[in-house]
Design an enzyme around this catalytic site. Structure first.
Site, short mmCIF file in Angstrom:
data_model
loop_
_atom_site.label_atom_id
_atom_site.label_comp_id
_atom_site.label_asym_id
_atom_site.label_seq_id
_atom_site.Cartn_x
_atom_site.Cartn_y
_atom_site.Cartn_z
N HIS A 19 50.94 57.81 26.40
CA HIS A 19 52.03 58.34 27.25
C HIS A 19 51.44 58.82 28.59
O HIS A 19 51.99 58.53 29.65
CB HIS A 19 52.73 59.52 26.58
CG HIS A 19 53.53 59.17 25.36
ND1 HIS A 19 53.40 59.83 24.17
CD2 HIS A 19 54.48 58.21 25.17
CE1 HIS A 19 54.25 59.30 23.28
NE2 HIS A 19 54.91 58.31 23.87
N LYS A 43 65.95 61.72 14.27
CA LYS A 43 64.77 61.90 13.40
C LYS A 43 64.45 63.38 13.24
O LYS A 43 64.77 64.18 14.12
CB LYS A 43 63.56 61.20 14.02
CG LYS A 43 63.78 59.76 14.35
CD LYS A 43 62.61 59.22 15.17
CE LYS A 43 63.05 58.40 16.33
NZ LYS A 43 62.03 58.16 17.33
N ARG A 92 53.58 47.88 24.81
CA ARG A 92 52.19 47.77 24.36
C ARG A 92 51.89 46.36 23.88
O ARG A 92 50.90 45.76 24.25
CB ARG A 92 51.93 48.77 23.21
CG ARG A 92 52.02 50.21 23.63
CD ARG A 92 52.23 51.11 22.45
NE ARG A 92 53.51 50.83 21.81
CZ ARG A 92 54.07 51.59 20.89
NH1 ARG A 92 53.46 52.67 20.46
NH2 ARG A 92 55.23 51.28 20.38
N SER A 130 53.08 57.48 18.60
CA SER A 130 53.22 58.85 18.11
C SER A 130 53.34 58.85 16.58
O SER A 130 52.80 59.71 15.91
CB SER A 130 54.47 59.50 18.69
OG SER A 130 54.34 59.66 20.07
#
Ligand code: PNS
Length: 176
Positions: A19, A43, A92, A130
């Site tokens: 990040h 979540k 990514r 994460s």
């Protein structure tokens, strides 16, 4: 020329070096970059929004055109409130692309004038997420080099409250 404000929305639970890498890259191309933490995520987070905000503020305090904020509701509505012209997201690997494409196209449908800009983090973070950081830390593995030291420390405290107690005691002794 008009100033271009971008938002970098996400969960950041916890913020990682990936990040931070993207924030640095984004801050180089936008006039202002707002790191926006989603508040109403479905979540169950490991860190509270306040904790995530504090970590991100500490990580980005040195970057003059970056600030941290929180939002709920639609990303496009938040972008409109802060006059942002762009949404920054990281890609990514190819596996990210489908979800990111869906999100970008949905956001475009909702607010056509808002552009999504994808950037690639440095290769050494291309596998980092994460979710994996949380999992590795929760199972006792090392996340050194994957998150800033301060986040590593917060993870240790979160997962072993005894460490936090020790630190509070040390602080008290120092102050006495
Ligand atoms: O870090 P994440 O969890 O991949 O971030 C996802 C996020 C927060 C960018 C996304 O869930 C989001 O934009 N949520 C806000 C609700 C919204 O605008 N939904 C419509 C677009 S998918």
């Amino acid at each position: 020329m008009a100033k271009i404000i971008a938002i970098y929305p996400g969960s950041f639970d916890p913020p990682t070096n990936g990040h931070l890498d993207l924030i640095e890259r984004g801050s180089n191309i936008f006039d202002e970059l707002i790191v926006a933490i989603l508040r109403n995520s479905e979540k169950t987070p490991l860190f509270s929004v306040g904790e995530r905000r504090a970590m991100l503020e500490a990580m980005t305090g040195q970057i003059r055109n970056v600030r941290v904020d929180t939002f709920d509701g639609l990303t496009v509505d938040y972008a409109a409130r802060v006059n942002a012209g762009a949404v920054l997201r990281g890609i990514r690997a190819l596996s990210d692309y489908e979800y990111e494409l869906q999100m970008a196209l949905m956001n475009r449908k909702l607010r056509p004038e808002l552009e999504t800009v994808f950037m690639m983090p440095a290769e050494q973070y291309s596998y980092l997420s994460s979710r994996m950081v949380r999992e590795v830390a929760q199972l006792g593995g090392s996340v050194q080099g994957l998150v800033p030291e301060m986040v590593e420390q917060r993870l240790r405290e979160k997962l072993d409250p005894a460490i936090k107690l020790q630190n509070v005691r040390k602080q008290k002794v120092k102050r006495a």
